[in-house]
Enzyme design. Structure first.
Site, PDB file in Angstrom:
ATOM      1  N   LYS A  99     -11.071   0.040   0.672  1.00  0.00           N
ATOM      2  CA  LYS A  99      -9.641  -0.407   0.901  1.00  0.00           C
ATOM      3  C   LYS A  99      -9.713  -0.926   1.366  1.00  0.00           C
ATOM      4  O   LYS A  99      -9.727  -1.020   2.658  1.00  0.00           O
ATOM      5  CB  LYS A  99      -9.278   1.305   0.395  1.00  0.00           C
ATOM      6  CG  LYS A  99      -7.818   0.935   1.235  1.00  0.00           C
ATOM      7  CD  LYS A  99      -6.668   2.083   1.347  1.00  0.00           C
ATOM      8  CE  LYS A  99      -5.692   2.434   1.691  1.00  0.00           C
ATOM      9  NZ  LYS A  99      -4.537   3.330   2.601  1.00  0.00           N
ATOM     10  N   ALA A 186       1.261   5.470   0.480  1.00  0.00           N
ATOM     11  CA  ALA A 186       2.223   4.760   1.380  1.00  0.00           C
ATOM     12  C   ALA A 186       3.669   5.253   1.473  1.00  0.00           C
ATOM     13  O   ALA A 186       3.682   4.836   0.417  1.00  0.00           O
ATOM     14  CB  ALA A 186       2.041   3.522   2.281  1.00  0.00           C
TER      15      ALA A 186
END
Lengths: 257, 369
Positions: A99, A186
């Site tokens: 990531k 997020a």
């Protein structure tokens, strides 16, 4: 859930659509409990925190064997640092998923899409399964796809804010316009927000702060697991569209034959 | 090179900023600040006022909420390592100042390795390297050599040394340093001149701009502070916060942190000019967390264990552990320390305390790339 509804990324079939983080926990030994309760398929770990010589303090010692490990480049401030962290992760035996997180703003921790694109190009060419963490921008999404990204990880709100899907409209457009899996990462602070992201058409969601800082992280992990399943089922079931006005049950044009 | 953040800070400082000690905000105005997402410098000043001390509990709770959100239930650990205690400065409050009649040492490469081995065996991967100012005994080259040795043992190396030029900082960064700690000691120019009667450290402005030069040199983390107890503490900490704020605005990618070192007894017997109470320390930490929610806050072993154990719950993000302020104090020499420490617990004990308190000790949070 029907067997046909399986998410695959980089050739790996995932057991669920919930990704979890590994930071911010009161103790690393909570991680396997959280993973089990959530039914999480993927866990992300900051390469900068990995210390292979640390014994019980080594975070990798707490990652269950049946989950896909997705190292992240947290701490990288440019593409070059992200690439180095990715290579360190692979050299440390953390697999080939990465990531990409490139952040050069300590106030809002907003990702730098341009640097992320550069890192994606380089790492995809080296055979990594690249999942870039981005601000939800359609053009960035298209360029990342062309660069070889395996999925897109746009933010719902700035990291750690628990504000939910503040970027909803941009996420919706991205999901509609790209055929890469979109994983909302997020900002998701509550299970209801995770369900909303799935109803919107997200392929998966990633949750860290909301679980790690809950009073009871294991119970919260279970709640997120259920919410993601519910949201996915709702998406598959085809939810009714929201309308601006009421829909009359006796239509105006009903007399026409 | 231009130092725009320092120029901006100096403009704030010279605009006649009155001490928070003189501010008398009304209670409702203060309560409103506890619910805001962002605070202006003027609002930060109000939170440092004596009146705000009456709201210490809700202030601490808000600080705890923000700290949990941004840092989680973790605490980064580090330890200081003194390379040498030669110094040409005359800082009146320091146990290593040139006027002190103490034994002077400088670690040899072998001694440094032994010291590093002892620290690394505790599991710590972050170290803070310190030395006095002496271009004869500890020039930047010597410090760079030490950093290269320490890279074999640690993944992150911070330096707390005399101020350098951008080029020198860049050189040390190239050799493996990634963080800079530098305290202005006092932001008050008159007091600064009194406390630093001789030596290159008399140059207030060169020191003031040093953290910014560190940012320009590409150091990842910069930690600033004022030595509390030398001058009006509320004003000193206000200026510390504003200094950090100006640096963060100009260098958003730098990991900024503040320390709140209270002056400690030293071999020369220096007495603090003003008292900084425990409640003030707690208020400053909580107020700063509201002002800069993502900035680091470091707390050293200058503070006693009971205070540290309480303060970790609302704002502090970095703790030193297993500290020793003497050169080679862990292995080869037993000279006097720079100052007396008040929390003598080792890394294992601090870790156990943190786990007990529901906080995970983080031994490694970065590695030099």
């Amino acid at each position: 859930m029907p067997d046909t509804d399986t998410l695959s990324i980089g050739g790996t079939r995932l057991a669920s659509r919930l990704f979890v983080g590994s930071g911010k926990y009161a103790r690393n030994s909570l991680i396997p409990e959280v993973v089990a309760a959530a039914g999480a398929a993927v866990i992300t770990v900051a390469v900068r925190r990995v210390d292979l010589e640390a014994g019980a303090e080594n975070i990798l010692a707490h990652i269950p064997p049946n989950i896909v490990l997705m190292p992240n480049t947290s701490g990288a401030r440019n593409a070059q640092e992200a690439v180095r962290l990715a290579r360190l992760a692979r050299a440390a035996g953390c697999g080939n998923w990465i990531k990409i997180e490139v952040i050069d703003d300590n106030r809002y921790l907003m990702p730098d899409n341009a640097e992320t694109l550069k890192a994606t190009e380089l790492l995809a060419a080296e055979g990594f399964v690249v999942l870039p963490y981005i601000s939800p921008d359609l053009y960035a999404a298209r360029r990342l796809k062309a660069a070889g990204a395996a999925a897109l990880m746009p933010l719902g709100a700035p990291i750690g804010t628990n504000r939910g899907l503040q970027t909803k409209e941009l996420l919706r457009i991205m999901m509609e316009e790209t055929d890469l899996p979109v994983i909302v990462d997020a900002g998701i602070g509550r299970p209801s927000q995770a369900a909303a992201a799935m109803e919107l058409g997200a392929a998966a969601v990633l949750v860290n702060t909301a679980i790690a800082t809950a009073d009871d992280p294991v119970r919260m992990a279970a709640a997120f697991g259920l919410a993601v399943q519910a949201g996915r089922q709702a998406w598959l079931a085809g939810p009714g569209r929201c309308r601006e006005t009421a829909a009359a049950s006796s239509p105006l044009t009903g007399f026409l034959r | 090179m231009n130092t725009p953040a320092t120029t901006r800070f100096r403009a704030l400082q010279e605009a006649g900023l009155a001490s928070p000690a003189a501010a008398t905000p009304e209670l409702p105005a203060l309560q409103r600040l506890l619910t805001q997402d962002r605070l202006t410098p003027a609002e930060f000043r109000l939170l440092l006022s004596p009146a705000a001390e009456t709201l210490l509990e809700p202030l601490a709770r808000r600080a705890q909420e923000l700290t949990l959100r941004h840092f989680g239930r973790t605490m980064q650990l580090y330890t200081p390592l003194y390379l040498a205690n030669y110094c040409v400065n005359g800082c009146t409050y320091c146990g290593y100042s040139a006027g002190q009649r103490i034994e002077r040492h400088r670690l040899t490469p072998d001694q440094l390795r032994r010291e590093a081995e002892v620290i690394a065996a505790t599991g710590l991967r972050h170290v803070l390297v310190l030395t006095g100012e002496s271009l004869t005994h500890t020039p930047p080259d010597y410090i760079g050599d030490c950093i290269e040795i320490l890279r074999d043992y640690f993944t992150s190396i911070a330096i707390e040394i005399y101020p350098l030029s951008v080029d020198s900082y860049r050189e040390l960064a190239g050799r493996g340093a990634d963080s800079l700690t530098l305290y202005q000691e006092t932001y008050d120019r008159t007091r600064y001149a009194e406390l630093h009667p001789y030596g290159p450290k008399r140059d207030y402005d060169f020191r003031l701009a040093a953290p910014e030069r560190g940012c320009q040199a590409g150091l990842r983390a910069v930690n600033i502070g004022a030595l509390l107890g030398l001058h009006d503490a509320r004003l000193e900490f206000l200026l510390t916060g504003l200094h950090a704020y100006c640096l963060q605005e100009q260098y958003p990618g730098v990991d900024l942190a503040v320390s709140l070192p209270r002056i400690r007894p030293v071999p020369g017997g220096f007495q603090p000019a003003v008292a900084v109470t425990d409640r003030m320390l707690a208020q400053f930490i909580a107020a700063f967390r509201l002002f800069m929610p993502r900035a680091g806050i470091a707390l050293s072993t200058r503070e006693r264990a009971s205070i540290r154990d309480g303060l970790i719950h609302f704002g502090v993000t970095r703790l030193s552990a297993g500290s020793n302020t003497a050169v080679g104090g862990r292995t080869c020499q037993s000279g006097s320390g720079q100052f007396e420490i008040d929390d003598h617990r080792g890394v294992a004990e601090i870790s156990a305390m943190l786990y007990q308190a529901g906080r995970q000790p983080v031994f490694k949070d970065w590695q030099t790339l």
